[in-house]
Design a protein around this motif. Structure first.
Motif, short mmCIF file in Angstrom:
data_model
loop_
_atom_site.label_atom_id
_atom_site.label_comp_id
_atom_site.label_asym_id
_atom_site.label_seq_id
_atom_site.Cartn_x
_atom_site.Cartn_y
_atom_site.Cartn_z
N ASP A 1 -33.62 21.23 -36.35
CA ASP A 1 -34.78 21.97 -36.85
C ASP A 1 -34.97 21.78 -38.35
OD1 ASP A 1 -35.36 23.03 -34.35
OD2 ASP A 1 -34.09 24.80 -34.67
N PHE A 2 -34.01 21.09 -38.99
CA PHE A 2 -34.03 20.93 -40.44
C PHE A 2 -34.02 19.46 -40.84
CE2 PHE A 2 -32.45 25.15 -39.77
CZ PHE A 2 -32.93 25.90 -40.84
N THR A 3 -34.60 19.20 -42.00
CA THR A 3 -34.47 17.92 -42.68
C THR A 3 -33.51 18.11 -43.84
OG1 THR A 3 -36.72 17.26 -42.10
CG2 THR A 3 -35.69 16.12 -43.96
N VAL A 4 -32.57 17.20 -44.00
CA VAL A 4 -31.62 17.28 -45.11
C VAL A 4 -31.98 16.21 -46.14
CG1 VAL A 4 -29.21 17.09 -45.81
CG2 VAL A 4 -29.79 18.19 -43.63
N LEU A 5 -32.26 16.65 -47.35
CA LEU A 5 -32.64 15.77 -48.45
C LEU A 5 -31.46 15.60 -49.40
CD1 LEU A 5 -36.07 17.50 -49.20
CD2 LEU A 5 -35.65 15.56 -47.67
N VAL B 1 -30.12 19.39 -49.78
CA VAL B 1 -31.07 20.47 -49.52
C VAL B 1 -31.48 20.42 -48.06
CG1 VAL B 1 -33.32 21.46 -50.09
CG2 VAL B 1 -31.94 20.39 -51.89
N ALA B 2 -31.23 21.51 -47.35
CA ALA B 2 -31.68 21.62 -45.96
C ALA B 2 -32.95 22.45 -45.93
CB ALA B 2 -30.60 22.27 -45.10
N ILE B 3 -34.02 21.91 -45.36
CA ILE B 3 -35.29 22.62 -45.30
C ILE B 3 -35.86 22.51 -43.89
CG2 ILE B 3 -36.56 20.60 -46.18
CD1 ILE B 3 -38.45 22.66 -47.59
N ARG B 4 -36.30 23.64 -43.37
CA ARG B 4 -36.82 23.68 -42.01
C ARG B 4 -37.99 22.70 -41.87
NH1 ARG B 4 -35.55 27.21 -38.23
NH2 ARG B 4 -34.62 28.63 -39.77
N ASN B 5 -38.10 22.08 -40.70
CA ASN B 5 -39.12 21.06 -40.47
C ASN B 5 -40.54 21.59 -40.55
OD1 ASN B 5 -37.11 19.14 -40.08
ND2 ASN B 5 -37.03 19.48 -37.87
N ASP B 6 -40.69 22.92 -40.61
CA ASP B 6 -42.02 23.52 -40.77
C ASP B 6 -42.58 23.29 -42.17
OD1 ASP B 6 -42.23 25.64 -38.26
OD2 ASP B 6 -40.20 25.38 -39.00
N PHE B 7 -41.70 22.84 -43.11
CA PHE B 7 -42.10 22.73 -44.51
C PHE B 7 -41.88 21.31 -45.03
CE2 PHE B 7 -40.66 27.10 -43.79
CZ PHE B 7 -41.78 27.81 -44.17
N THR B 8 -42.65 20.97 -46.06
CA THR B 8 -42.51 19.68 -46.72
C THR B 8 -42.83 19.85 -48.21
OG1 THR B 8 -43.18 17.35 -46.63
CG2 THR B 8 -44.91 18.98 -46.33
N GLY B 9 -42.67 18.78 -48.98
CA GLY B 9 -43.08 18.81 -50.38
C GLY B 9 -42.00 19.11 -51.38
N TYR B 10 -40.75 19.30 -50.92
CA TYR B 10 -39.68 19.61 -51.87
C TYR B 10 -39.48 18.46 -52.85
CZ TYR B 10 -35.17 21.03 -53.77
OH TYR B 10 -34.16 21.39 -54.62
N GLU B 11 -39.30 18.78 -54.14
CA GLU B 11 -39.08 17.77 -55.16
C GLU B 11 -37.80 18.06 -55.95
OE1 GLU B 11 -42.39 17.16 -57.76
OE2 GLU B 11 -43.81 16.78 -56.12
N PHE B 12 -37.02 17.01 -56.20
CA PHE B 12 -35.85 17.12 -57.06
C PHE B 12 -36.28 16.99 -58.52
CE2 PHE B 12 -33.91 15.68 -53.07
CZ PHE B 12 -32.82 16.54 -52.98
N TYR B 13 -35.63 17.74 -59.37
CA TYR B 13 -35.88 17.70 -60.81
C TYR B 13 -34.64 17.14 -61.52
CZ TYR B 13 -40.24 20.42 -61.00
OH TYR B 13 -41.54 20.84 -60.89
N PRO B 14 -34.80 16.62 -62.75
CA PRO B 14 -33.63 16.19 -63.52
C PRO B 14 -32.94 17.37 -64.21
CG PRO B 14 -35.62 15.71 -64.73
CD PRO B 14 -36.06 16.22 -63.39
N LEU B 15 -33.32 18.58 -63.81
CA LEU B 15 -32.70 19.81 -64.29
C LEU B 15 -32.38 20.67 -63.08
CD1 LEU B 15 -35.10 20.71 -67.24
CD2 LEU B 15 -32.71 20.02 -67.47
N TYR B 16 -31.66 21.75 -63.31
CA TYR B 16 -31.29 22.69 -62.25
C TYR B 16 -32.50 23.58 -61.97
CZ TYR B 16 -27.17 24.61 -59.79
OH TYR B 16 -26.22 24.96 -58.85
N VAL B 17 -33.39 23.15 -61.06
CA VAL B 17 -34.66 23.82 -60.82
C VAL B 17 -34.96 23.85 -59.33
CG1 VAL B 17 -37.17 23.49 -61.02
CG2 VAL B 17 -35.74 23.35 -63.06
N GLN B 18 -35.47 24.99 -58.85
CA GLN B 18 -36.00 25.07 -57.49
C GLN B 18 -37.48 25.40 -57.60
OE1 GLN B 18 -34.27 24.20 -54.84
NE2 GLN B 18 -32.50 23.86 -56.15
N ASP B 19 -38.35 24.40 -57.47
CA ASP B 19 -39.78 24.58 -57.63
C ASP B 19 -40.41 24.88 -56.27
OD1 ASP B 19 -42.41 24.57 -58.30
OD2 ASP B 19 -42.41 22.62 -59.31
N ILE B 20 -40.51 26.16 -55.95
CA ILE B 20 -41.00 26.57 -54.64
C ILE B 20 -42.50 26.32 -54.51
CG2 ILE B 20 -41.09 28.45 -52.97
CD1 ILE B 20 -38.28 27.46 -53.66
N ALA B 21 -43.22 26.30 -55.64
CA ALA B 21 -44.67 26.12 -55.59
C ALA B 21 -45.08 24.76 -55.02
CB ALA B 21 -45.26 26.29 -56.99
#
Length: 513
Positions: free
Chosen positions: A260-264, A485-505
């Motif tokens: 049910d999850f995608t692992v990035l 990062v494990a994210i449910r397959n219902d969601f997409t668009g996660y981006e990695f940053y060169p800093l410690y950041v979780q950009d939920i927007a």
């Protein structure tokens, strides 16, 4: 490391990671997939700091969440560029001392008020410590004046040129907040894409989309950050349905996550090391510190704890800080247990006479696992290292703040896109120098880097600082951890940053594609 010991330790780690606990993220009811993608539950390994005032944020785990609520005049993007935020542009004077910011039209705070020049001046002055307190952003002690030119323009003048100044302006700690606010510790009001709703200590923090956000609106309406302090229950809560996304997931747990999850995969952009309290005897003896470095097999640590993923490090800089990173420093102390024994004997520690405690935050399995391998490797050279697991708040108070510890395994991150964010903490008089490092040469070189005008020369001076830390064996450097990062397959668009950041927007429901 002896093969039998290695196999035994690997088995212990595997059993530890396969265990499931009955506590952690509280309820783990099986929802059999996400029914409502207008909200998301994000698991976090620890609660935020007691204060939610961004200017006071010290822990990376606090800043990465507050990134969604607060913005500075500028902010970083996922490519490592600094982009306009509350300000629409900035003009720098030829001498590098004067920064003129033009504020963006009609930027709203979460309380509905429009951001003014007075709010900007108040926020920067607060960070600079002009109220008589120590500066919350040390680099802002270099500010000579902050002036309102007109209703849309603020001019900041520095005492000395600082090429990293814009990186500090773009950090969460330099967020723009309402002037005169007296309850910032418990009622965070920012300008970001999400606004604060509520907090249950040690349970969760709830946010909702800010409909009046000046920029691109968030896709998901409601976000709950759920505290999952029990590392053994992470997979259970993902697979059980109570958590939709989890960052910083240990590599060894990713193969247990359901389909049910995608692992990035990325990297965490931090320096994991066994940090040594240089005031603790015998860590004030370079021979002992060097011996510990020679006794550690970083390749085995990565292999046993993360299937070989991650980047080996040799100093206090991670690879995504590309122009500052020196990969050759990784080989400063190649694995050599016999040399380690010689140095220990020379320092007066024969087999079995050196003992110390490694204090580790229990909610970070990556650090606990690394500490276990380190302790096992040190035993091969006659060093006894006991592991003491503590809760995160205890680690913050005892280790980071009070410096009452001998050694610790943890990751140190950068609060902004500046080399000084990684290196300033090792100056002897730095308030966040939690390892009590003191080296006159280091202080001198770092000071020269801060005063250097030419970027190329400044970069070389920062590299000298890194080299001093490596050669002086200030710490036992290990790796930049793999970021899973494990994210449910219902969601997409996660981006990695060169800093410690979780950009939920940036995250969106899959049906929004």
């Amino acid at each position: 490391m002896k093969k039998a010991t290695t196999r035994k330790l690997a088995a212990m780690l595997a059993l530890s990671l396969l265990s499931t606990a009955l506590s952690g993220c509280n309820d783990a009811s099986d929802r059999n997939g996400k029914e409502d993608s207008s909200n998301i539950t994000v698991g976090i390994a620890q609660d935020l700091e007691e204060s939610l005032d961004p200017h006071k944020a010290e822990a990376a785990a606090t800043r990465e969440i507050l990134f969604n609520v607060f913005e500075g005049l500028y902010k970083p993007d996922s490519n490592g560029e600094l982009i306009p935020a509350v300000a629409e542009n900035c003009v720098q004077s030829p001498d590098g001392l004067v920064y003129t910011f033009t504020l963006r039209e009609n930027v709203k705070f979460h309380n509905g008020n429009t951001v003014t020049a007075e709010d900007v001046i108040s926020s920067i002055e607060y960070c600079a410590g002009t109220n008589g307190n120590d500066p919350l952003v040390p680099a802002f002690s270099n500010i000579s004046s902050i002036e309102k030119t007109d209703e849309k323009t603020v001019t900041i003048t520095l005492l000395e040129r600082d090429p990293d100044f814009m990186s500090y302006i773009a950090s969460v700690k330099a967020a723009i907040t309402p002037a005169g606010q007296t309850d910032a510790d418990t009622n965070p009001i920012g300008t970001g894409p999400y606004k604060y709703v509520s907090r249950s200590v040690q349970e969760n923090i709830v946010m909702e989309k800010f409909d009046e956000y000046w920029g691109e609106k968030a896709y998901i309406d409601d976000v709950t950050f759920k505290v999952c302090a029990d590392a053994d229950s992470l997979v259970m809560n993902l697979n059980g349905g109570s958590v939709d996304m989890m960052a910083h997931l240990p590599v060894s747990q990713t193969n247990q996550v359901s389909d049910d999850f995608t692992v990035l995969e990325g990297t965490m952009n931090l320096v994991q090391a066994m940090y040594l309290n240089n005031d603790f005897e015998p860590f004030n003896d370079i021979r002992v510190r060097q011996a510990l470095c020679y006794a550690i097999n970083k390749s085995d640590i990565l292999s046993l704890t993360s299937d070989g993923k991650g980047e080996e490090l040799g100093s206090s800089m991670f690879p995504n800080f590309r122009k500052y990173y020196i990969p050759e420093l990784n080989d400063t102390y190649s694995y050599d247990p016999e040399r380690a024994k010689e140095l220990l004997a020379d320092a007066g520690y024969s087999d079995g006479t050196l003992s110390f405690t490694i204090t580790v935050p229990s909610n970070y399995p990556q650090h606990v696992d690394a500490a276990q391998v380190i302790a096992d490797q040190l035993s091969e050279v006659g060093v006894n290292a006991d592991i003491k697991k503590v809760e995160w708040n205890t680690w913050l108070s005892d280790v980071y703040s009070d410096r009452k510890y001998e050694a610790t395994v943890v990751g140190v991150d950068a609060s902004n896109l500046a080399a000084s964010a990684m290196l300033s903490r090792f100056c002897s008089d730095a308030s966040n120098n939690f390892i009590n490092y003191s080296n006159e040469e280091y202080d001198s070189v770092y000071s020269s880097a801060q005063m250097e005008i030419e970027d190329e020369k400044q970069t070389e001076l920062y590299k000298q600082c890194e080299t001093i830390l490596a050669e002086d064996a200030a710490n036992v450097y290990i790796q930049d951890l793999a970021e899973m990062v494990a994210i449910r397959n219902d969601f997409t668009g996660y981006e990695f940053y060169p800093l410690y950041v979780q950009d939920i927007a940036k995250i969106k429901p899959i049906d929004a594609e």
